[in-house]
Write a protein that holds these residues in place. Sequence first.
Motif, PDB file in Angstrom:
ATOM      1  N   ILE A   4       0.843  -1.189   0.000  1.00  0.00           N
ATOM      2  CA  ILE A   4       0.000   0.000   0.000  1.00  0.00           C
ATOM      3  C   ILE A   4       0.880   1.242   0.000  1.00  0.00           C
ATOM      4  O   ILE A   4       1.837   1.348   0.770  1.00  0.00           O
ATOM      5  CB  ILE A   4      -0.950   0.007   1.210  1.00  0.00           C
ATOM      6  CG1 ILE A   4      -1.969  -1.131   1.070  1.00  0.00           C
ATOM      7  CG2 ILE A   4      -1.671   1.349   1.336  1.00  0.00           C
ATOM      8  CD1 ILE A   4      -2.953  -1.223   2.225  1.00  0.00           C
ATOM      9  N   GLY A   5       0.564   2.168  -0.886  1.00  0.00           N
ATOM     10  CA  GLY A   5       1.302   3.416  -0.972  1.00  0.00           C
ATOM     11  C   GLY A   5       0.374   4.598  -0.813  1.00  0.00           C
ATOM     12  O   GLY A   5      -0.841   4.456  -0.668  1.00  0.00           O
ATOM     13  N   VAL A  29       5.633   5.488  -1.676  1.00  0.00           N
ATOM     14  CA  VAL A  29       4.975   6.744  -2.045  1.00  0.00           C
ATOM     15  C   VAL A  29       5.163   7.027  -3.525  1.00  0.00           C
ATOM     16  O   VAL A  29       6.165   6.641  -4.130  1.00  0.00           O
ATOM     17  CB  VAL A  29       5.510   7.950  -1.237  1.00  0.00           C
ATOM     18  CG1 VAL A  29       5.243   7.786   0.250  1.00  0.00           C
ATOM     19  CG2 VAL A  29       6.981   8.211  -1.504  1.00  0.00           C
ATOM     20  N   GLN A  30       4.167   7.686  -4.092  1.00  0.00           N
ATOM     21  CA  GLN A  30       4.358   8.419  -5.336  1.00  0.00           C
ATOM     22  C   GLN A  30       4.568   9.862  -4.911  1.00  0.00           C
ATOM     23  O   GLN A  30       3.845  10.379  -4.061  1.00  0.00           O
ATOM     24  CB  GLN A  30       3.145   8.296  -6.254  1.00  0.00           C
ATOM     25  CG  GLN A  30       2.971   6.919  -6.854  1.00  0.00           C
ATOM     26  CD  GLN A  30       1.876   6.877  -7.909  1.00  0.00           C
ATOM     27  OE1 GLN A  30       1.214   7.878  -8.195  1.00  0.00           O
ATOM     28  NE2 GLN A  30       1.656   5.715  -8.486  1.00  0.00           N
ATOM     29  N   GLY A 244       2.225  -4.337  -8.543  1.00  0.00           N
ATOM     30  CA  GLY A 244       2.919  -3.180  -7.985  1.00  0.00           C
ATOM     31  C   GLY A 244       2.176  -2.549  -6.820  1.00  0.00           C
ATOM     32  O   GLY A 244       1.201  -3.095  -6.300  1.00  0.00           O
ATOM     33  N   PRO A 245       2.631  -1.358  -6.396  1.00  0.00           N
ATOM     34  CA  PRO A 245       1.991  -0.677  -5.270  1.00  0.00           C
ATOM     35  C   PRO A 245       0.557  -0.252  -5.574  1.00  0.00           C
ATOM     36  O   PRO A 245       0.211   0.052  -6.720  1.00  0.00           O
ATOM     37  CB  PRO A 245       2.874   0.560  -5.060  1.00  0.00           C
ATOM     38  CG  PRO A 245       4.180   0.236  -5.709  1.00  0.00           C
ATOM     39  CD  PRO A 245       3.829  -0.650  -6.868  1.00  0.00           C
ATOM     40  N   LEU A 246      -0.263  -0.251  -4.541  1.00  0.00           N
ATOM     41  CA  LEU A 246      -1.616   0.308  -4.598  1.00  0.00           C
ATOM     42  C   LEU A 246      -1.535   1.666  -3.908  1.00  0.00           C
ATOM     43  O   LEU A 246      -1.544   1.755  -2.682  1.00  0.00           O
ATOM     44  CB  LEU A 246      -2.611  -0.607  -3.889  1.00  0.00           C
ATOM     45  CG  LEU A 246      -2.725  -2.041  -4.423  1.00  0.00           C
ATOM     46  CD1 LEU A 246      -3.698  -2.851  -3.572  1.00  0.00           C
ATOM     47  CD2 LEU A 246      -3.168  -2.049  -5.886  1.00  0.00           C
ATOM     48  N   THR A 247      -1.415   2.713  -4.698  1.00  0.00           N
ATOM     49  CA  THR A 247      -1.155   4.046  -4.163  1.00  0.00           C
ATOM     50  C   THR A 247      -2.450   4.805  -3.938  1.00  0.00           C
ATOM     51  O   THR A 247      -3.176   5.124  -4.887  1.00  0.00           O
ATOM     52  CB  THR A 247      -0.237   4.843  -5.108  1.00  0.00           C
ATOM     53  OG1 THR A 247       0.980   4.119  -5.303  1.00  0.00           O
ATOM     54  CG2 THR A 247       0.075   6.210  -4.526  1.00  0.00           C
ATOM     55  N   ILE A 248      -2.745   5.082  -2.681  1.00  0.00           N
ATOM     56  CA  ILE A 248      -3.969   5.803  -2.325  1.00  0.00           C
ATOM     57  C   ILE A 248      -3.777   7.286  -2.603  1.00  0.00           C
ATOM     58  O   ILE A 248      -2.789   7.887  -2.160  1.00  0.00           O
ATOM     59  CB  ILE A 248      -4.308   5.592  -0.832  1.00  0.00           C
ATOM     60  CG1 ILE A 248      -4.545   4.106  -0.553  1.00  0.00           C
ATOM     61  CG2 ILE A 248      -5.529   6.420  -0.432  1.00  0.00           C
ATOM     62  CD1 ILE A 248      -4.533   3.759   0.923  1.00  0.00           C
ATOM     63  N   GLU A 249      -4.705   7.859  -3.354  1.00  0.00           N
ATOM     64  CA  GLU A 249      -4.676   9.298  -3.621  1.00  0.00           C
ATOM     65  C   GLU A 249      -5.985   9.898  -3.118  1.00  0.00           C
ATOM     66  O   GLU A 249      -7.053   9.560  -3.596  1.00  0.00           O
ATOM     67  CB  GLU A 249      -4.497   9.589  -5.111  1.00  0.00           C
ATOM     68  CG  GLU A 249      -4.363  11.077  -5.389  1.00  0.00           C
ATOM     69  CD  GLU A 249      -4.274  11.398  -6.875  1.00  0.00           C
ATOM     70  OE1 GLU A 249      -3.843  12.517  -7.206  1.00  0.00           O
ATOM     71  OE2 GLU A 249      -4.655  10.547  -7.702  1.00  0.00           O
TER      72      GLU A 249
END
Length: 278
Positions: A4-5, A29-30, A244-249
């Motif tokens: 998780i990102g 992180v992104q 890949g990452p699951l980046t929460i925005e």
Amino acid sequence: MWPIGVFASIGSGLGVQLDVVKELGIHSVQLCCPHKENRTKENAESFLKKLKEIDVTISVVFCDFKGESYADIPTVKKTIGIVPKETRAERVQEIREIADFAKILGCDALGIHIGFIPHDKNDPDYAELIQIMRDLSDYLKQNGQRFHLETGQETADGLEQFLTDLHRDNVFVNFDPANMILYGSGEPIPALKKVAKWVRSCHCKDAKWSDSPGETWGAEVPFGEGDVNARLFLETLKEIGYDGPLTIEREIPQDAARQKTEIMQAMTFIENVKKEIL
């Protein structure tokens, strides 16, 4: 699989600060790239030291340009990315500089909203944008980097056509399902399947459709509470082989407490689904 990102920033800018990343226990992180005056080698090295202290890796550095505004769809067309001609040359040069900054940070992927690409392939601007993106992609390749084009402004068919016409093997997709709804550019799950072979990063973001899709904004909502069908989105990512990452925005910086709470809710939602489908 699927760390998780979260979308983060250095100083000012979109995304949460590193203290929030640390508090949430997130390790990916992104990064929303700082503007030119803050893109120094010293700042990069200082930021890298902080990342190392809390065991955080940058998966994608996103281009962010002065003068961009997401106030409404017409404003996006006028201000976002490299499509607006008034700022194009300056931003093309800046992308090279951002790529070099990302290289110092040890990041091999650059994310970007190009803007509203002309739908007509015969439009002279379409060919010009293709050539610009080829040149930039080649520059990134020299740096050992990839481009991740974020979904939103284009339909899946339009994005597929653009990627095919580029003929570059280091250009991929950052898939944001909510943007498909916010911009009115198509149902996100079929779109994800359409561009599946290019997907190398993603945003876990949700939204509700506008009453006038494509003319007015939809409404961004917490992940799992909108029209994306968040569970099916994650199931489809598994289906296409994304690991890949699951980046929460969740971009509501004006309400930091609510932003953090809703990121935590998204984390819980994702972890629960992961337990069931992985």
